[in-house]
Design an enzyme around this catalytic site. Structure first.
Site, PDB file in Angstrom:
ATOM      1  N   SER A   1     -10.222  -0.085   6.570  1.00  9.02           N
ATOM      2  CA  SER A   1      -9.538   0.043   5.287  1.00  9.02           C
ATOM      3  C   SER A   1      -8.902  -1.226   4.762  1.00  9.02           C
ATOM      4  O   SER A   1      -8.476  -1.262   3.610  1.00  9.02           O
ATOM      5  CB  SER A   1      -8.475   1.143   5.370  1.00  9.02           C
ATOM      6  OG  SER A   1      -9.087   2.397   5.529  1.00  9.02           O
TER       7      SER A   1
ATOM      8  N   SER B   1      -9.483   2.056   2.347  1.00 11.61           N
ATOM      9  CA  SER B   1      -8.492   2.748   1.536  1.00 11.61           C
ATOM     10  C   SER B   1      -7.428   1.823   0.942  1.00 11.61           C
ATOM     11  O   SER B   1      -6.623   2.256   0.117  1.00 11.61           O
ATOM     12  CB  SER B   1      -7.791   3.829   2.374  1.00 11.61           C
ATOM     13  OG  SER B   1      -7.046   3.265   3.443  1.00 11.61           O
TER      14      SER B   1
ATOM     15  N   LYS C   1       0.833  -1.201   0.000  1.00 13.36           N
ATOM     16  CA  LYS C   1       0.000   0.000   0.000  1.00 13.36           C
ATOM     17  C   LYS C   1       0.868   1.252   0.000  1.00 13.36           C
ATOM     18  O   LYS C   1       1.870   1.333   0.731  1.00 13.36           O
ATOM     19  CB  LYS C   1      -0.919  -0.027   1.232  1.00 13.36           C
ATOM     20  CG  LYS C   1      -1.950   1.083   1.285  1.00 13.36           C
ATOM     21  CD  LYS C   1      -2.874   0.866   2.477  1.00 13.36           C
ATOM     22  CE  LYS C   1      -3.930   1.953   2.572  1.00 13.36           C
ATOM     23  NZ  LYS C   1      -4.866   1.727   3.713  1.00 13.36           N
TER      24      LYS C   1
END
Length: 448
Positions: free
Chosen positions: A176, A152, A78
């Site tokens: 997320s 996210s 990420k």
């Protein structure tokens, strides 16, 4: 010729250790798939093709190859975590494009275990919202490209679901990890506070954010979590005794309904667990009426801290508004005991129950679109309408999982959530393993 795309991390690592395939061959095959498919998915912000192949060769030459739990396994990271010699932009035009001097602790642990970072995955700006879109593009759900992968950690989830990498690293401050995992048919676990190194942004959103795995199987989630935490999570329940599993199908937010596919998934999962010998019963956690306000205050205040040193002119409008709202709450949050009071309220419930089973989401994800060009309120309402069941467990700091279970009418995956008391990661993984065994799921989306 054997294809390694779509194989689990455990399968790949075993084959590499046994010299049936080299890390370079595995990584090259995944890089080819990324080049061919990611234009449709938008999972990656940066693909590290040359660097990944060089690092694969380094892994292949290691003298301890037969001891590496993730030997030669391609890994997506990420884009809010540091990868040595790469910039992490956090989905924003306001963040500096400065290469990191060293890996984040979690990246370092995964690399030490033999994983090869193939790229950095897309996130919404500052990892704030429940859809992954922004100045670096729109990330789509590989199962239903008209829909967002969620946020996210949407890019990380989309990468694994599309078979672009067998595992990915993400993090979870309000859901997320669990939100995109539920959308994309993956297994994830948000570990409890302190189990895995955090170090996300400026203060981990007041300690609510945790790093964790995204995988296609419970075995891979367990394997990756073990590396991240530096400890094992055996596939057993305490003493082999039946667990007390509470089942709740309602949203913690008053006025937010859970759609039928998700409530049906919970009912069916509960039936399977009861059939497996566990003690399963309906029981509602005593969520306070104020939980939505508490979550909003922490969510916006965490962003205010992360945005404090950034040029507001370079932030999108929805992020500027979010941070401005959060600044009003900062002093109150820092002095508040609201999270401690929530833990005290929910602790007796988990003294009576080992695991809580709930829907992972309330409804399918919003459409894949440039949500970053839309107003803050529209974004906030869209997110809370479809993902109201995750934030409570960031507020408490307790472990929670998303596990694929069944399908939506569109054919995309459905999912359930498992929650446990502190220190129950191994128990949650064992329950997830039971569900996977009794109701196997398709591991990757039929793309390409």
């Amino acid at each position: 010729m054997t294809s390694w795309v779509g194989r689990t991390a455990a399968e790949i690592a075993t084959a590499v250790r046994e010299k049936r395939v080299t890390p370079r061959e595995v990584v090259a095959e995944h890089l080819e798939r990324i080049a061919r498919l990611d234009g449709r998915i938008g999972a990656f912000r940066k693909v590290r093709a040359e660097a990944a192949l060089a690092e694969a060769d380094e892994v292949g030459a290691r003298t301890d190859l037969d001891e590496l739990p993730l030997a030669g396994v391609p890994l997506a990271v990420k884009d809010n975590l540091a990868v040595r010699d790469e910039a992490h932009l956090d989905g924003s035009a306001a963040t500096p494009d400065t290469p990191a001097d060293a890996d984040h602790a979690t990246v370092a642990r995964l690399r030490a275990a033999g994983a090869v970072v193939v790229g950095l995955t897309n996130v919404p700006e500052l990892c704030v919202f429940g859809t992954t879109d922004g100045v670096h593009g729109v990330t789509r759900n590989p199962w239903d490209t008209l829909r967002s992968a969620g946020g996210s950690s949407g890019g990380s989830a989309a990468a694994v679901a599309a078979g672009l990498a067998p595992i990915a690293l993400g993090n979870d401050g309000m859901g997320s990890l669990r939100i995109p995992a539920a959308n994309c048919g993956l297994v994830t676990i948000k570990p409890g506070f302190g189990v895995v190194p955090a170090g996300i942004g400026n203060g981990d959103w007041f300690g609510m954010s945790e790093n964790g795995p995204l995988a296609t199987s419970v075995e891979d989630a367990r394997l990756m979590l073990s590396v991240l935490a530096g400890q094992g999570f055996e596939n057993t329940t305490p003493g082999g005794t039946p667990l007390k599993i509470a089942v709740s199908r309602r949203s913690p937010l008053v006025g937010t309904a859970v759609s039928r596919p998700y409530t049906n998934a919970v009912a069916q999962a509960a039936g399977l667990l009861a059939g497996a010998g566990h003690q399963v019963r309906r029981a509602e956690p005593p969520y306070p009426m104020s939980i939505g306000v508490t979550a909003l205050r922490h969510w916006t205040a965490g962003t205010a801290v992360d945005a404090a040193d950034l040029d507001p002119a370079l932030l999108t409008r929805r992020t500027r508004v979010h941070a401005a709202i959060g600044r009003r709450f900062l002093s109150g949050i820092r002095a508040s005991d609201s999270r401690e009071r929530l833990r005290a309220r929910l602790t007796p419930f988990f003294a009576e129950h080992d695991v809580l089973l709930t829907p992972a989401l309330a409804r399918r994800a919003p459409q894949a679109a440039p949500w970053h060009e839309r107003g803050w309120l529209r974004n906030a309402l869209a997110g809370s309408a479809y993902s109201p069941l995750t934030p409570a467990w960031n507020l408490t700091g307790w472990p929670a999982m998303s596990v694929p279970f069944g399908t939506l009418p569109s054919g995309a995956p459905c999912a359930v959530q498992l929650v446990g008391r502190p220190g129950s990661e191994a128990v949650l993984l064992a329950v997830a393993q039971t569900l996977e065994t009794l109701r196997p799921w398709q591991r990757t989306a039929p793309v390409g």
